[in-house]
Scaffold this motif. Structure first.
Motif, PDB file in Angstrom:
ATOM      1  N   ARG A   1       0.834  -1.204   0.000  1.00 21.15           N
ATOM      2  CA  ARG A   1       0.000   0.000   0.000  1.00 21.15           C
ATOM      3  C   ARG A   1       0.870   1.256   0.000  1.00 21.15           C
ATOM      4  NH1 ARG A   1      -5.244   0.720   1.215  1.00 21.15           N
ATOM      5  NH2 ARG A   1      -5.386  -1.439   1.950  1.00 21.15           N
ATOM      6  N   GLN A   2       1.949   1.254   0.780  1.00 20.77           N
ATOM      7  CA  GLN A   2       2.856   2.395   0.838  1.00 20.77           C
ATOM      8  C   GLN A   2       3.549   2.625  -0.505  1.00 20.77           C
ATOM      9  OE1 GLN A   2       4.908   1.077   4.676  1.00 20.77           O
ATOM     10  NE2 GLN A   2       5.093   3.300   4.793  1.00 20.77           N
ATOM     11  N   ILE A   3       3.942   1.517  -1.144  1.00 17.00           N
ATOM     12  CA  ILE A   3       4.623   1.625  -2.433  1.00 17.00           C
ATOM     13  C   ILE A   3       3.706   2.256  -3.474  1.00 17.00           C
ATOM     14  CG2 ILE A   3       5.531   0.274  -4.380  1.00 17.00           C
ATOM     15  CD1 ILE A   3       6.708  -1.654  -2.269  1.00 17.00           C
ATOM     16  N   PHE A   4       2.441   1.829  -3.500  1.00 17.24           N
ATOM     17  CA  PHE A   4       1.521   2.389  -4.491  1.00 17.24           C
ATOM     18  C   PHE A   4       1.140   3.826  -4.155  1.00 17.24           C
ATOM     19  CE2 PHE A   4       1.279  -1.833  -6.151  1.00 17.24           C
ATOM     20  CZ  PHE A   4       0.950  -1.650  -7.483  1.00 17.24           C
ATOM     21  N   ALA A   5       1.202   4.195  -2.877  1.00 20.65           N
ATOM     22  CA  ALA A   5       1.006   5.599  -2.514  1.00 20.65           C
ATOM     23  C   ALA A   5       2.146   6.439  -3.083  1.00 20.65           C
ATOM     24  CB  ALA A   5       0.951   5.741  -0.994  1.00 20.65           C
ATOM     25  N   MET A   6       3.364   5.891  -3.043  1.00 22.21           N
ATOM     26  CA  MET A   6       4.518   6.593  -3.613  1.00 22.21           C
ATOM     27  C   MET A   6       4.386   6.689  -5.135  1.00 22.21           C
ATOM     28  SD  MET A   6       8.553   5.561  -3.353  1.00 22.21           S
ATOM     29  CE  MET A   6       9.777   6.444  -4.348  1.00 22.21           C
ATOM     30  N   ILE A   7       3.895   5.619  -5.757  1.00 20.73           N
ATOM     31  CA  ILE A   7       3.705   5.612  -7.209  1.00 20.73           C
ATOM     32  C   ILE A   7       2.746   6.721  -7.627  1.00 20.73           C
ATOM     33  CG2 ILE A   7       2.656   4.281  -9.101  1.00 20.73           C
ATOM     34  CD1 ILE A   7       3.871   1.758  -7.836  1.00 20.73           C
TER      35      ILE A   7
ATOM     36  N   SER B   1      -2.250   6.682 -11.803  1.00 20.54           N
ATOM     37  CA  SER B   1      -1.195   7.686 -11.658  1.00 20.54           C
ATOM     38  C   SER B   1      -0.567   8.003 -13.001  1.00 20.54           C
ATOM     39  CB  SER B   1      -0.121   7.164 -10.700  1.00 20.54           C
ATOM     40  OG  SER B   1       0.573   6.073 -11.291  1.00 20.54           O
ATOM     41  N   ARG B   2       0.434   8.858 -12.986  1.00 21.30           N
ATOM     42  CA  ARG B   2       1.185   9.202 -14.190  1.00 21.30           C
ATOM     43  C   ARG B   2       2.411   8.298 -14.351  1.00 21.30           C
ATOM     44  NH1 ARG B   2      -2.921  12.058 -14.190  1.00 21.30           N
ATOM     45  NH2 ARG B   2      -2.986  14.315 -14.474  1.00 21.30           N
TER      46      ARG B   2
END
Length: 317
Positions: free
Chosen positions: A162-168, A212-213
């Motif tokens: 979840r944290q990784i995809f928040a960063m993405i 996301s972009r």
């Protein structure tokens, strides 16, 4: 100079306060200028984007919690440095082209290819492809260490994903999920455990919902091990193989460069059959090192033949 459409898109994103889009377009401009040979301007644009204190654009750095899972990758450079089949190279070029013209596609209700699955034996160019995508789009390159995510944080893996995809979402970039089969294995397999089923289910949802972009790249050495539900989440699947004779010749000539002696790369290419792109590259590097340490300006055919033999011999031990 920048294309008119990119300038208009940059202004629109600023007026709408769409910081993510603003960063993406600014990095696209940097990549375009770099392609034209305007390296100083490209560097200045990227520096401005990264200077949070001097810009209204928020750029998210890697948090301490993810520091051992997300690593900054090295940018490789031009697509010409990637020795793969012409058909595969065209598909990579299409990903880059769609990224740079995402605004045009969006006006027709279409999205650019952002979720890419790479499959093939180790050392065949998957990681290098992700690095080239980052270099050609002007986006930062991040490598997600999936094996560390699973083994070190078993029980907390879902939260880390979840944290990784928040960063993405917050930090546009090219994100490479290496050894993807470690987390994307088929549900119901012999090694399947309840924790990993939950993680895979969460991963499927995160990938599907991501808008996301960023460009998400997953790499696997074993396509058959992946859960079939993953395939429809990706916009494109690229399959890599060990190099053909022609590709081996190109690899040798490219890697040896000015160190290549007076011999035909084609005459020695057969000795490299069965080796991966990375192994051939390493054999060439070993031959160059030998030439340097022996005070020779050129690599001899005999020396390269020996380093290729040494690479193959490692499999027979």
């Amino acid at each position: 100079m920048a294309k008119a459409e990119q300038i208009k898109a940059l202004i629109r994103s600023h007026l709408k306060r769409d910081d993510e889009r603003f960063v993406t377009i600014a990095l696209q401009l940097a990549a375009n200028e770099a392609k034209k040979g305007h390296s100083t301007l490209a560097h200045e644009i990227r520096s401005l984007v990264d200077q949070r204190t001097e810009s209204n654009v928020t750029v998210v750095s890697i948090s301490d919690d993810l520091a051992d899972l997300v690593q900054q990758g090295n940018l490789t450079g031009e697509l010409t440095s990637l020795v793969v089949r012409d058909e595969l190279k065209k598909r990579i070029e299409r990903i880059v082209k769609e990224f740079h013209q995402a605004e045009k596609l969006a006006r027709h209700g279409l999205g650019n290819r952002r979720k890419i699955l790479l499959s093939g034996p180790p050392g065949t160019g998957k990681t290098m492809t992700a690095a080239v995508l980052a270099s050609q789009t002007g986006l930062p390159f991040y490598v997600i260490q999936i094996d560390r995510l699973v083994t070190k944080y078993l029980g907390e893996t879902g939260a880390k994903v979840r944290q990784i995809f928040a960063m993405i979402r917050k930090r546009p970039g090219v994100y490479l999920f290496d050894e993807f089969d470690a987390i994307g294995a088929q549900r119901g397999s012999e090694n399947d455990v309840g924790e990993m089923r939950r993680v895979l289910n969460a991963l499927l949802q995160f990938i599907e919902k991501d808008d996301s972009r960023s460009i998400i790249v997953a790499a696997t050495n074993n396509l058959s091990a992946l859960d079939s539900a993953l395939f429809r989440r990706f916009d494109d699947i690229l399959n890599y193989d060990k190099p053909t004779i022609d590709e081996i010749v190109a690899l040798i000539e490219n890697r040896l460069g000015t160190f290549k002696g007076r011999f035909s790369a084609a005459s020695i290419a057969k000795k490299a059959i069965g080796l991966s792109h990375a192994e051939i590259t390493q054999a060439c590097d070993d031959a160059i090192k030998d030439a340097i340490l022996s005070d020779r300006k050129k690599v001899t055919q005999a020396c390269l033949a020996q380093t290729l033999f040494d690479r193959k011999a490692a499999y027979s031990n």
